[in-house]
Structures are given as C-alpha cells and as structure tokens.
Design an enzyme around this catalytic site. Structure first.
Site: not given
Ligand code: GLU
Length: 488
Positions: A260-262, A264
């Site tokens: 996920s975005k977490r 990067g």
C-alpha cells in the site's frame, strides 16, 4: 490447455480498471499480465473502463490510467481512444446492453426486487456479525407476491434487483493459477445486480461485458476470487459458458502486509517522476510473481512476451523489493546511450534550477559529467544531487571537512599542491594524474593523504567520481579557487 471454447488464436483478454484514482502497482501488474498474454498468443488486449461507481469515478482518473498504460507501452487493441467492434468501452455508455440482459434474467425468474432499506440491511449485517455468520442477505424480499411488489412500488419505495444464487451444491472452477477452486453455494449472497438508481453493479456489468466483448480469459487479482462464483452463476441462466479464470496473488510489502501507499508504493507515473525507466517497471513488475523458468531477470520486452505463460505465474504472494527495482533501473541506465541520458540529465538539472536554459549549456561538459555518474546512477531524480558541485559552489559535508581538511599539515600540503597545479600547462586527466602522482611520491605520503583532502575541497563530499576526471571537468581556475579556500 486453455478455454475449451477458445483456441489460442482467439484469445481476448481485458484490463478493466475502475477510474476511482490512479493505478497502483497491483493493478498495473494485472494490466501487464493481460497484455503479455495477449501479445504472447497473438490475441487481443481490451481496455474497459468500469465507471459504474458514479460518485467515485472521475475523468481525471481515466486520464491518469491511460497515461500510465501508455508510458509503460501497454498498447490496447480495443478501448478508449482506439475504439473497436465491441464498444463502447466505458460501462456507463453501455446501459442499454445491461438492460437487455436484465430482461432475460427477469423473464427467467432469476432476479427479484428487494425493497429493504439501507438501515434494515445494516442492522441485519450487524446481527449476523454478532452471531459470527458471514454477512449475507437474509432473503426477506425473495418471495414477495405480485401484489406486495405492486403495493410497495406504488408507494414510491425504491428497490434494487437481486440475483437468485443457487442455494445448494457448490460452484467449482479451474483457476489457471490456483487449480480447482470450490465454493459452497450456501455462503453466496443474493447479490444486487441493479442498484436503486437503476445502474448496474460491478458483478453484473462485468459479466455482461465479458460476454459481449467475447472475453476468453479473465486475468485479475486474487481479491476478486470471491466474486467469481457469483459471476459464474449469472452465465448459467443466460445459457453461456464462463471464460477461463486466472487470479493473480497479491503483492506484499517487505513486512508481508498487502502493498500500500504506506510502503511508498505509488502509481506508474510517480515512478516516472522519480526517474525510473518504463521498461524497468515493466520488467520488474513482470517478475513479481512470474518467472521465465530459468535465471533470466534482465529481459527485453520481446523476450518477456516470448517467454510469458499463465502457468508460470506463482500461486503464492509476491514481495515487493525496492532495492531490486533500483538495481534493475541502474542496469538499464548503464545500457542507455549517453546522449539519451544527457537529455534526461538536462531536464533534471533544469528542474533543480542548476541550469537555466537547456540550449545554452556546454553540452560536451555535461556529457563528460553525466558519463562520470552513469555507472552508479539508480534513478534520474538523483542526478542533480550527484553532480550539483559542477554547477554550484560545493555544499561541504561537515564530517568530511573535519576528517580530511582540518588536519595538521593539510593546508600546507594543499598550498604546495596549488603551486604544482598552477605550473601545469595541460589540464587533462592524464597530465593531472601524472603530476599529482609525482607530487605524492615526492612528499612520500600515501595517495589518500592528498586525494581525499582534494576531493573534499573540490566537491564538498567524501565520495565522488575519479578525482582527476572531476578536476578535468572543473578546470584549473575553479580547482585552484576551491582548494585555496582551505589554505591557512
Ligand atoms: N473494476 C474491477 C477492479 O478494478 C475489475 C475487476 C475485474 O477485472 O473483473 O478491480
């Protein structure tokens, strides 16, 4: 091996993103696998925009998706902008087609109107969760009489249409990646196929489109496995065989959680901005969950197309490794013709305001500089930071200054070196090397005792490309100015 009613020449696959944001790496890889399968088999790759979620779908997302696919070179044979025989390729422009199939299902008594309010459904789900049951519709409206339906409709109460899923037995299908998958029909839900605003739902529109677009293979993420039995159930009353299914395992972050975005992780266009080559991302994502069966990793587009097969997709989740991505980009950067890299460097330097006009620069000098970093460059966005001291005064690393310049004897040594440099007429790499080496020998010191302080004085940092190359590019005047700053 593949669909019994489709030979490989007629492979038709689709990538069907919902335009509710930009692509992420998971669905980008889904697009890549579909495209590869089409190109490998000589089939067709279709792009279909699933925009039935009116609130969340935006034209901006469509543009981002198309731009991402184009950047990666994933050309589609049918779809937005290119058209095709089975369009339109936006679901919201296909409402008449869904209507036709809804009528067939109504006639076949396969659907029923459901008047339950969102509040009742929420309460029902809540109760089921409390009892640890899978949340599914309890069938309240399944057996309403004609009169009841008419009465509720005449009161203006909104309804959805639910599909009657089989209640006994199991739905089985042979997944091309996971093998046989069997799901008890008793866990299936009488799912909604038409929303109260009369729009179709994903599960229904997807099936109608896959039928009408003559899709032979549905290749999509594992997160859709639970939708597949519902979709298969719709084919039956329509008298049609479902396509083949291949569900691709997830991409996980290094911590083994869903990427996920977490982590990067971003969209292809963000990777573009960070300075990755499109082929790097294509090659890298292809190898996340697929391998050619030998040890090859750096593969051209044609090699990947040639080797690709669904069977070699791994049935376990893949783990995203950003270091491998950087390594791979470095490999492709080293393979680039210097002129091309110079063009990219000019843009990066302009963005970083290290140069003003790309037309007014000394291109020979820039080429020399870029050549010095081509070997170790991992992504284009690093370029300005790696070479800024050629364009601007160096920013001195405090630690390097302390370690190599603020040392007993160093200013005196640099003073002597300046005299030698001043006397040097030719200022090219070979001459500089022989002059400085002779100086080192005469002083009877270790090469590092001279080279490290010079490097820090010229570049501001403890690491740089070979120092004589750096001196050659900076030129005599600048070298002397920068070294003289550190004399007593
Ligand atoms: N619109 C769906 C998604 O973006 C497509 C799923 C499918 O390929 O059937 O997840």
């Amino acid at each position: 091996m593949y669909n019994n009613n489709a030979d490989l020449k007629t492979v038709r696959v689709r990538f069907a993103p919902s335009p509710t944001g930009s692509l992420h790496l998971g669905n980008t890889r889904t697009a890549i696998f579909n495209w590869l399968f089409a190109r490998h088999t000589g089939g067709e790759f279709i792009l279909r925009i699933e925009d039935t979620d009116k609130e969340r779908s935006t034209p901006e997302s469509v543009s981002l998706i198309l731009e991402s696919l184009r950047w990666l070179g994933l050309d589609w044979d049918e779809g937005p902008d290119v058209g095709g025989d089975f369009g339109p390729y936006y679901q919201m422009q296909r409402l008449d087609k869904y209507k036709k199939h809804i009528d067939i299902l109504i006639k076949g008594n396969m659907v029923y109107p459901c008047f339950c309010t969102p509040e009742r459904l929420a309460e029902m789900r809540h109760q089921m969760q409390k009892k640890k049951l899978p949340p599914r519709y309890d069938g309240k409206c399944k057996n309403l009489s004609e009169e009841e339906i008419e009465h509720l409709t005449s009161q203006g109460i909104k309804h959805v249409l639910r599909f009657k899923v089989p209640t006994t037995g199991a739905t089985e299908f042979k997944d091309l990646i996971h093998g046989k998958i069997s799901i008890e029909n008793s866990v299936l839900d009488d799912f909604v196929i038409v929303k109260s605003n009369t729009g179709p739902t994903y599960n229904f529109a997807c099936v109608v489109d896959d039928i009408e677009m003559k899709i032979t293979h549905v290749i999509r993420g594992d997160d859709h496995i639970s939708n597949t039995p519902k979709q298969i159930a719709i084919y039956k009353p329509l008298g049609l065989n479902p396509p083949e299914f291949a569900h691709i395992p997830l991409i996980l972050g290094p911590d083994k959680a869903k990427l996920s975005k977490r982590h990067g992780a971003a969209s292809p266009l963000e990777y573009k901005d960070m300075g990755y080559l499109p082929h790097t991302l294509l090659n890298f994502l292809t190898l996340l969950g697929w391998a050619p069966g030998d040890n090859r990793e750096i593969m051209s587009r044609d090699e990947i197309i040639q080797s690709f097969s669904i069977e070699k997709i791994n049935d376990r989740n893949a783990v995203f490794d950003s270091q491998k991505l950087d390594w791979m980009n470095g490999v492709y950067i080293r393979k680039m013709p210097l002129e091309k890299l110079v063009d990219i460097a000019l843009e990066e330097l302009k963005k970083a305001e290290l140069i003003k006009d790309t037309k007014e620069v000394d291109i020979n000098k820039i080429s020399k500089i870029v050549k010095l970093i081509q070997e170790r460059l991992k992504k284009f966005s690093e370029i300005p930071q790696l070479i800024n001291y050629f364009f601007d005064k160096p920013v001195y690393e405090e630690k390097a200054v302390r370690k190599f310049l603020k040392k007993n004897g160093v200013p005196e040594m640099l003073q002597e070196l300046c005299v030698v440099i001043e006397k040097t007429k030719a200022f090219d790499i070979e001459t500089l090397e022989s002059v400085v080496r002779a100086f080192i020998e005469k002083k009877g010191v270790k090469p590092g005792d001279v080279i490290h302080p010079v490097r820090v004085a010229l570049t501001g940092r403890a690491a740089s490309p070979p120092i004589f190359d750096v001196m050659d590019v900076l030129g005599k005047q600048t070298c002397l100015e920068r070294i003289k700053k550190f004399l007593k």
